[in-house]
Design an enzyme around this catalytic site. Structure first.
Site, PDB file in Angstrom:
ATOM      1  N   TRP A  54     -13.557  -1.580  -0.081  1.00  0.00           N
ATOM      2  CA  TRP A  54     -12.589  -1.808   0.993  1.00  0.00           C
ATOM      3  C   TRP A  54     -12.844  -3.118   1.723  1.00  0.00           C
ATOM      4  O   TRP A  54     -13.970  -3.453   2.065  1.00  0.00           O
ATOM      5  CB  TRP A  54     -12.654  -0.653   1.993  1.00  0.00           C
ATOM      6  CG  TRP A  54     -11.688  -0.804   3.129  1.00  0.00           C
ATOM      7  CD1 TRP A  54     -10.388  -0.402   3.170  1.00  0.00           C
ATOM      8  CD2 TRP A  54     -11.961  -1.422   4.386  1.00  0.00           C
ATOM      9  NE1 TRP A  54      -9.826  -0.734   4.375  1.00  0.00           N
ATOM     10  CE2 TRP A  54     -10.770  -1.355   5.146  1.00  0.00           C
ATOM     11  CE3 TRP A  54     -13.091  -2.019   4.942  1.00  0.00           C
ATOM     12  CZ2 TRP A  54     -10.682  -1.866   6.432  1.00  0.00           C
ATOM     13  CZ3 TRP A  54     -13.005  -2.541   6.223  1.00  0.00           C
ATOM     14  CH2 TRP A  54     -11.811  -2.457   6.962  1.00  0.00           C
ATOM     15  N   ASP A  57       0.555   4.044   1.478  1.00  0.00           N
ATOM     16  CA  ASP A  57       0.586   4.845   2.705  1.00  0.00           C
ATOM     17  C   ASP A  57       1.342   4.169   3.842  1.00  0.00           C
ATOM     18  O   ASP A  57       1.257   4.612   4.991  1.00  0.00           O
ATOM     19  CB  ASP A  57      -0.838   5.185   3.165  1.00  0.00           C
ATOM     20  CG  ASP A  57      -1.703   3.951   3.383  1.00  0.00           C
ATOM     21  OD1 ASP A  57      -1.204   2.822   3.207  1.00  0.00           O
ATOM     22  OD2 ASP A  57      -2.902   4.120   3.715  1.00  0.00           O
ATOM     23  N   ARG A  60     -10.920   8.081   4.486  1.00  0.00           N
ATOM     24  CA  ARG A  60     -11.218   6.995   3.559  1.00  0.00           C
ATOM     25  C   ARG A  60     -11.472   7.567   2.170  1.00  0.00           C
ATOM     26  O   ARG A  60     -12.116   8.590   1.995  1.00  0.00           O
ATOM     27  CB  ARG A  60     -12.445   6.199   4.024  1.00  0.00           C
ATOM     28  CG  ARG A  60     -12.687   4.957   3.142  1.00  0.00           C
ATOM     29  CD  ARG A  60     -13.899   4.168   3.620  1.00  0.00           C
ATOM     30  NE  ARG A  60     -13.752   3.698   4.984  1.00  0.00           N
ATOM     31  CZ  ARG A  60     -13.026   2.652   5.341  1.00  0.00           C
ATOM     32  NH1 ARG A  60     -12.354   1.979   4.417  1.00  0.00           N
ATOM     33  NH2 ARG A  60     -12.943   2.295   6.590  1.00  0.00           N
ATOM     34  N   HIS A 120      -5.055   9.534   6.737  1.00  0.00           N
ATOM     35  CA  HIS A 120      -5.883  10.073   5.663  1.00  0.00           C
ATOM     36  C   HIS A 120      -7.323   9.635   5.875  1.00  0.00           C
ATOM     37  O   HIS A 120      -7.608   8.665   6.592  1.00  0.00           O
ATOM     38  CB  HIS A 120      -5.388   9.572   4.300  1.00  0.00           C
ATOM     39  CG  HIS A 120      -5.375   8.075   4.177  1.00  0.00           C
ATOM     40  ND1 HIS A 120      -6.459   7.349   3.731  1.00  0.00           N
ATOM     41  CD2 HIS A 120      -4.410   7.164   4.452  1.00  0.00           C
ATOM     42  CE1 HIS A 120      -6.167   6.060   3.742  1.00  0.00           C
ATOM     43  NE2 HIS A 120      -4.928   5.922   4.168  1.00  0.00           N
ATOM     44  N   ASP A 161       0.850  -1.187   0.000  1.00  0.00           N
ATOM     45  CA  ASP A 161       0.000   0.000   0.000  1.00  0.00           C
ATOM     46  C   ASP A 161       0.886   1.238   0.000  1.00  0.00           C
ATOM     47  O   ASP A 161       1.985   1.238   0.585  1.00  0.00           O
ATOM     48  CB  ASP A 161      -0.916   0.010   1.219  1.00  0.00           C
ATOM     49  CG  ASP A 161      -2.005  -1.051   1.139  1.00  0.00           C
ATOM     50  OD1 ASP A 161      -2.220  -1.612   0.055  1.00  0.00           O
ATOM     51  OD2 ASP A 161      -2.648  -1.321   2.178  1.00  0.00           O
ATOM     52  N   GLU A 218     -10.083  -8.661   0.780  1.00  0.00           N
ATOM     53  CA  GLU A 218      -9.191  -9.319  -0.182  1.00  0.00           C
ATOM     54  C   GLU A 218      -7.955  -9.904   0.491  1.00  0.00           C
ATOM     55  O   GLU A 218      -7.468 -10.966   0.094  1.00  0.00           O
ATOM     56  CB  GLU A 218      -8.792  -8.356  -1.307  1.00  0.00           C
ATOM     57  CG  GLU A 218      -7.695  -7.362  -1.009  1.00  0.00           C
ATOM     58  CD  GLU A 218      -8.136  -6.223  -0.098  1.00  0.00           C
ATOM     59  OE1 GLU A 218      -7.263  -5.540   0.454  1.00  0.00           O
ATOM     60  OE2 GLU A 218      -9.356  -6.014   0.042  1.00  0.00           O
ATOM     61  N   ASP A 219      -7.430  -9.233   1.529  1.00  0.00           N
ATOM     62  CA  ASP A 219      -6.242  -9.772   2.186  1.00  0.00           C
ATOM     63  C   ASP A 219      -6.561 -11.043   2.964  1.00  0.00           C
ATOM     64  O   ASP A 219      -5.722 -11.952   3.057  1.00  0.00           O
ATOM     65  CB  ASP A 219      -5.582  -8.712   3.091  1.00  0.00           C
ATOM     66  CG  ASP A 219      -6.575  -8.007   3.988  1.00  0.00           C
ATOM     67  OD1 ASP A 219      -7.788  -8.248   3.866  1.00  0.00           O
ATOM     68  OD2 ASP A 219      -6.145  -7.198   4.822  1.00  0.00           O
ATOM     69  N   MET A 269       1.852   4.600   9.163  1.00  0.00           N
ATOM     70  CA  MET A 269       0.839   4.836   8.135  1.00  0.00           C
ATOM     71  C   MET A 269       0.581   6.331   8.022  1.00  0.00           C
ATOM     72  O   MET A 269       0.440   7.028   9.031  1.00  0.00           O
ATOM     73  CB  MET A 269      -0.466   4.105   8.476  1.00  0.00           C
ATOM     74  CG  MET A 269      -1.613   4.428   7.520  1.00  0.00           C
ATOM     75  SD  MET A 269      -3.126   3.513   7.869  1.00  0.00           S
ATOM     76  CE  MET A 269      -2.712   1.937   7.126  1.00  0.00           C
TER      77      MET A 269
END
Length: 345
Positions: A251, A191, A286, A284, A189, A254-255, A281
Site C-alpha cells: 500500500w 471502492d 485493510r 472496509h 479503485d 504509487e500515486d 468510499m
C-alpha cells in the site's frame, strides 16, 4: 476470480437525483448563460465569433476546448446522486437496468458518435462485494455521460503482495489488445463511487484527477500533490510518462510517483470543481497482503531516476484467464512476486 454472477435477486438502491438549493449555480461565461439542448444526443451553444455548432454526444470538440469554454457546472446531467452501500446488490438487477451494455462491459451510445473511446481499468483482488456496488452505480453514470466505453477488472492472481500500479499497466496493455481504438484511460479503485455525474469520465489536454473530495478525507483534497483513487490519462499522456511504476508492492506511494512523473514531463493536473469531484468510499478493513510499503518514501524521492527504466516498457506479467462477463471483462494475471526487502533498522 471467484464467480460473482449470478446471485439471488433482491431490492437494490437506485442512484437518483438529489434536489438541493445548495447545488452550484451556473457560472457566468463568455459563451452565454447556459447550453441549449436540441435533439437527444446533441447540444448547440453560442461561441463568440463562430457559427453555432452542433455537438453529438457532447462534446465532439476535444475536451480541453470544452473545459476551457464550458464550466463543469453547466454541462447537462442529473447532478448530485444519493449513494449508499447497505442494500443487497444482485448483479442480475444491474444487468436488467443496463440493457445496452454488451458482453464484457462494452457500451456505445445508440444515437451519437462519441469523440473518445474510454477504457475503465480497475485493479482488483477479493473485492467482489465492492465490485457489485461499483457496477451498479457506474454503468448508469457512464451511459448518461454518453461515453463509448469498456470496463476491465484486472485481477491479481495468488496471495502475494498487492501491486496496484502494475495492475493498471497491465490493464492499459490488455485493453488495447482488445480494441486499439481506446484513446482515454480511466484508472479507478473499486471502492470509490462518484456522487455527481457531472464529473465527466473523459480525457483532456492534461492528466485528470477525478476523486478530489472523498468522504474519508472530509470531502477535501488531502494535499496538493494527491493523485489517488480515480484518475484519467489519454493514451499519449500515459506513454509520455512511461506508464506507471511497477515496483510499488504493497500500500501507498504509487500515486505520488505518478504525480511526480506527470510534473517531470511538464504536464499539470486537471481537476473538477470540488463540489463536483465528491466520492463515497465503501468502508472496509485493510486487505491482507497489502501492507504499507516500507520503501515507498525512498522510491517517491527517486522518481526522476527510475521513471525511464520502470514503467509500461518494462512491465512483465502472464495472462491466466480472460473472462467476458455481462457487465465487465475480467482479466486474471500473474504479475510475479515482490523482491525481498532488506531488514529495516
Amino acid at each position: 476470480m471467484p464467480s460473482i454472477w449470478p446471485s439471488s435477486a433482491a431490492s437494490a438502491p437506485v442512484a437518483r437525483h438529489v434536489p438541493s438549493t445548495q447545488q452550484p449555480a451556473a457560472a457566468p461565461t463568455a459563451l452565454g448563460p447556459t447550453l441549449l439542448p436540441l435533439a437527444p444526443g446533441s447540444l448547440r451553444f453560442p461561441v463568440p465569433g463562430l457559427a453555432p455548432r452542433l455537438l453529438s454526444c457532447h462534446p465532439v470538440l476535444t475536451l480541453h476546448l470544452v473545459l476551457a469554454l464550458i464550466p463543469d457546472t453547466i454541462l447537462p446531467a442529473v447532478g448530485r446522486l444519493l449513494i449508499e452501500f447497505t442494500s443487497p446488490m444482485p448483479l442480475e438487477r444491474v444487468q436488467r437496468e443496463n440493457p445496452g451494455v454488451l458482453l464484457g462491459g462494452r457500451y456505445t451510445p445508440p444515437d451519437c458518435t462519441p469523440a473518445q473511446t474510454v477504457a475503465v481499468i480497475i485493479p482488483f483482488r477479493h473485492r467482489e462485494h465492492h465490485l457489485r456496488y461499483w457496477l451498479h452505480y457506474l454503468h448508469p453514470i457512464l451511459r448518461r455521460q454518453r461515453l463509448r466505453y469498456g470496463i476491465y477488472v484486472i485481477n491479481q492472481h495468488g496471495e502475494d503482495t498487492f501491486n496496484r500500479a502494475k495492475l493498471l499497466n497491465v490493464g492499459f496493455l490488455e485493453a488495447l489488445k482488445e480494441d486499439a481504438a481506446y484513446d482515454c484511460f480511466i484508472f479507478s479503485d473499486v471502492d470509490l463511487v462518484p456522487m455527481d455525474d457531472r464529473n465527466l469520465y473523459r480525457c483532456g489536454d492534461q492528466p485528470r484527477h477525478f476523486a478530489i473530495a472523498m468522504d474519508k478525507f472530509g470531502f477535501r483534497l488531502p494535499y496538493a500533490g494527491y493523485f489517488g483513487g480515480v484518475s484519467g490519462l489519454s493514451k499519449t499522456q500515459f506513454l509520455r510518462i512511461n506508464g506507471f511504476p511497477n515496483e510499488y508492492w504493497g500500500w501507498g506511494g504509487e500515486d505520488d510517483d505518478i504525480f511526480n512523473r506527470i510534473s517531470l514531463t511538464g504536464m499539470k493536473i486537471s481537476r473538477p470543481d470540488i463540489r463536483i469531484g465528491r466520492y463515497r468510499m465503501i468502508k472496509h478493513d485493510r486487505d491482507k497482503h497489502n501492507e504499507p510499503n516500507p520503501q515507498r518514501f525512498t522510491k517517491i524521492q527517486n522518481t526522476k531516476l527510475t521513471m525511464k527504466r520502470d514503467g509500461i516498457g518494462s512491465v512483465r506479467y502472464q495472462v491466466l484467464e480472460v473472462s467476458r462477463q455481462p457487465l465487465f471483462t475480467n482479466i486474471t494475471v500473474d504479475i510475479g512476486r515482490p523482491p525481498s526487502w532488506p531488514p529495516r533498522g
